[in-house]
Design a protein around this motif. Structure first.
Motif, PDB file in Angstrom:
ATOM      1  N   GLU A  68      52.197  44.544  -1.153  1.00 33.57           N
ATOM      2  CA  GLU A  68      51.014  45.138  -2.005  1.00 33.57           C
ATOM      3  C   GLU A  68      50.024  45.958  -1.084  1.00 33.57           C
ATOM      4  OE1 GLU A  68      49.327  41.764  -3.876  1.00 33.57           O
ATOM      5  OE2 GLU A  68      50.845  41.439  -4.851  1.00 33.57           O
ATOM      6  N   LEU A  69      50.229  46.148   0.254  1.00 39.25           N
ATOM      7  CA  LEU A  69      49.475  46.809   1.055  1.00 39.25           C
ATOM      8  C   LEU A  69      49.685  48.500   0.970  1.00 39.25           C
ATOM      9  CD1 LEU A  69      48.950  44.949   4.193  1.00 39.25           C
ATOM     10  CD2 LEU A  69      47.396  44.948   2.498  1.00 39.25           C
ATOM     11  N   GLU A  70      48.766  49.245   0.893  1.00 41.34           N
ATOM     12  CA  GLU A  70      49.087  50.545   0.834  1.00 41.34           C
ATOM     13  C   GLU A  70      49.057  51.137   2.372  1.00 41.34           C
ATOM     14  OE1 GLU A  70      46.035  52.415  -1.652  1.00 41.34           O
ATOM     15  OE2 GLU A  70      46.859  51.420  -3.536  1.00 41.34           O
ATOM     16  N   SER A  71      49.395  52.345   2.513  1.00 38.99           N
ATOM     17  CA  SER A  71      49.378  52.919   4.144  1.00 38.99           C
ATOM     18  C   SER A  71      47.927  53.024   4.649  1.00 38.99           C
ATOM     19  CB  SER A  71      49.843  54.165   3.947  1.00 38.99           C
ATOM     20  OG  SER A  71      49.084  55.141   3.089  1.00 38.99           O
ATOM     21  N   GLU A  72      46.815  53.206   3.593  1.00 38.69           N
ATOM     22  CA  GLU A  72      45.410  53.132   4.255  1.00 38.69           C
ATOM     23  C   GLU A  72      45.327  51.591   4.707  1.00 38.69           C
ATOM     24  OE1 GLU A  72      43.064  54.368   1.152  1.00 38.69           O
ATOM     25  OE2 GLU A  72      43.807  56.156   1.203  1.00 38.69           O
ATOM     26  N   ASP A  73      45.702  50.647   4.216  1.00 34.58           N
ATOM     27  CA  ASP A  73      45.456  49.146   4.434  1.00 34.58           C
ATOM     28  C   ASP A  73      45.978  49.056   5.609  1.00 34.58           C
ATOM     29  OD1 ASP A  73      43.974  48.923   1.907  1.00 34.58           O
ATOM     30  OD2 ASP A  73      45.803  48.278   1.149  1.00 34.58           O
ATOM     31  N   ILE A  74      47.293  49.120   5.888  1.00 40.92           N
ATOM     32  CA  ILE A  74      47.805  48.960   7.136  1.00 40.92           C
ATOM     33  C   ILE A  74      47.341  49.940   8.376  1.00 40.92           C
ATOM     34  CG2 ILE A  74      50.369  49.197   8.294  1.00 40.92           C
ATOM     35  CD1 ILE A  74      51.428  48.981   5.534  1.00 40.92           C
ATOM     36  N   MET A 107      44.216  50.540   8.874  1.00 44.59           N
ATOM     37  CA  MET A 107      42.927  49.875   8.919  1.00 44.59           C
ATOM     38  C   MET A 107      43.465  48.484   9.753  1.00 44.59           C
ATOM     39  SD  MET A 107      39.797  48.443   6.511  1.00 44.59           S
ATOM     40  CE  MET A 107      39.071  50.237   6.616  1.00 44.59           C
ATOM     41  N   LEU A 108      44.508  47.738   9.265  1.00 44.44           N
ATOM     42  CA  LEU A 108      44.748  46.682   9.991  1.00 44.44           C
ATOM     43  C   LEU A 108      45.218  47.062  11.560  1.00 44.44           C
ATOM     44  CD1 LEU A 108      47.049  44.963   7.506  1.00 44.44           C
ATOM     45  CD2 LEU A 108      45.026  43.996   8.509  1.00 44.44           C
ATOM     46  N   LYS A 109      45.815  48.283  11.737  1.00 44.78           N
ATOM     47  CA  LYS A 109      46.018  48.508  13.245  1.00 44.78           C
ATOM     48  C   LYS A 109      45.026  48.816  13.761  1.00 44.78           C
ATOM     49  CE  LYS A 109      50.844  50.547  11.946  1.00 44.78           C
ATOM     50  NZ  LYS A 109      51.700  51.544  11.769  1.00 44.78           N
ATOM     51  N   GLU A 110      44.262  49.548  13.226  1.00 46.69           N
ATOM     52  CA  GLU A 110      42.818  49.933  13.746  1.00 46.69           C
ATOM     53  C   GLU A 110      41.852  48.615  14.274  1.00 46.69           C
ATOM     54  OE1 GLU A 110      38.316  51.569  12.566  1.00 46.69           O
ATOM     55  OE2 GLU A 110      40.161  52.178  11.493  1.00 46.69           O
ATOM     56  N   LEU A 111      41.701  47.541  13.672  1.00 44.88           N
ATOM     57  CA  LEU A 111      41.103  46.494  13.777  1.00 44.88           C
ATOM     58  C   LEU A 111      41.757  45.677  14.780  1.00 44.88           C
ATOM     59  CD1 LEU A 111      40.128  45.447  10.171  1.00 44.88           C
ATOM     60  CD2 LEU A 111      38.468  46.164  11.796  1.00 44.88           C
ATOM     61  N   GLY A 112      43.226  45.636  14.820  1.00 46.33           N
ATOM     62  CA  GLY A 112      43.741  44.963  15.745  1.00 46.33           C
ATOM     63  C   GLY A 112      43.748  45.432  17.013  1.00 46.33           C
TER      64      GLY A 112
END
Length: 115
Positions: free
Chosen positions: A59-65, A67-72
């Protein structure tokens, strides 16, 4: 205490501490599941790796992914700054909502229509 015992007495003592009891680890009474869901998770890890993404990523969109990479990639200090910024933003939104609710009360737009 051990230094006072002779070598053979020490070995006898250590041998007396051994347990030869065999426990049946398959019994659910002896080994209950400590955390619910662990058995299912372990079973899913044993399955061969597939090319399909996990359920939570579908259910994740590319923007969500992104953001996850950025936060990680943030350091602990940077992550704490980000959390503090989100807390401040939440506080500011709460103040703004309070002002708007007070404004609505004074303008009588929140009253229920009279029948």
């Amino acid at each position: 205490m051990f230094s006072l015992l002779s070598c053979s007495k020490r070995e006898d003592f250590e041998t007396s501490l051994l347990s030869y009891e065999k426990l049946d680890r398959a019994s659910p009474d002896l080994w209950p599941e400590q955390l619910p869901g662990v058995v299912e998770f372990a079973a899913s890890c044993k399955n061969p790796i597939t090319n399909s993404p996990p359920k939570w990523m579908v259910e994740l969109e590319s923007e969500d992914i992104e953001m996850l990479k950025e936060l990680g990639s943030l350091t602990t200090a940077n992550l704490m700054e980000k959390v503090k910024g989100l807390q401040n933003l939440g506080y500011q939104l709460g103040l703004e909502e309070s002002r708007e609710m007070t404004r609505g009360k004074f303008l009588n737009i929140l009253e229920r229509p009279k029948k």
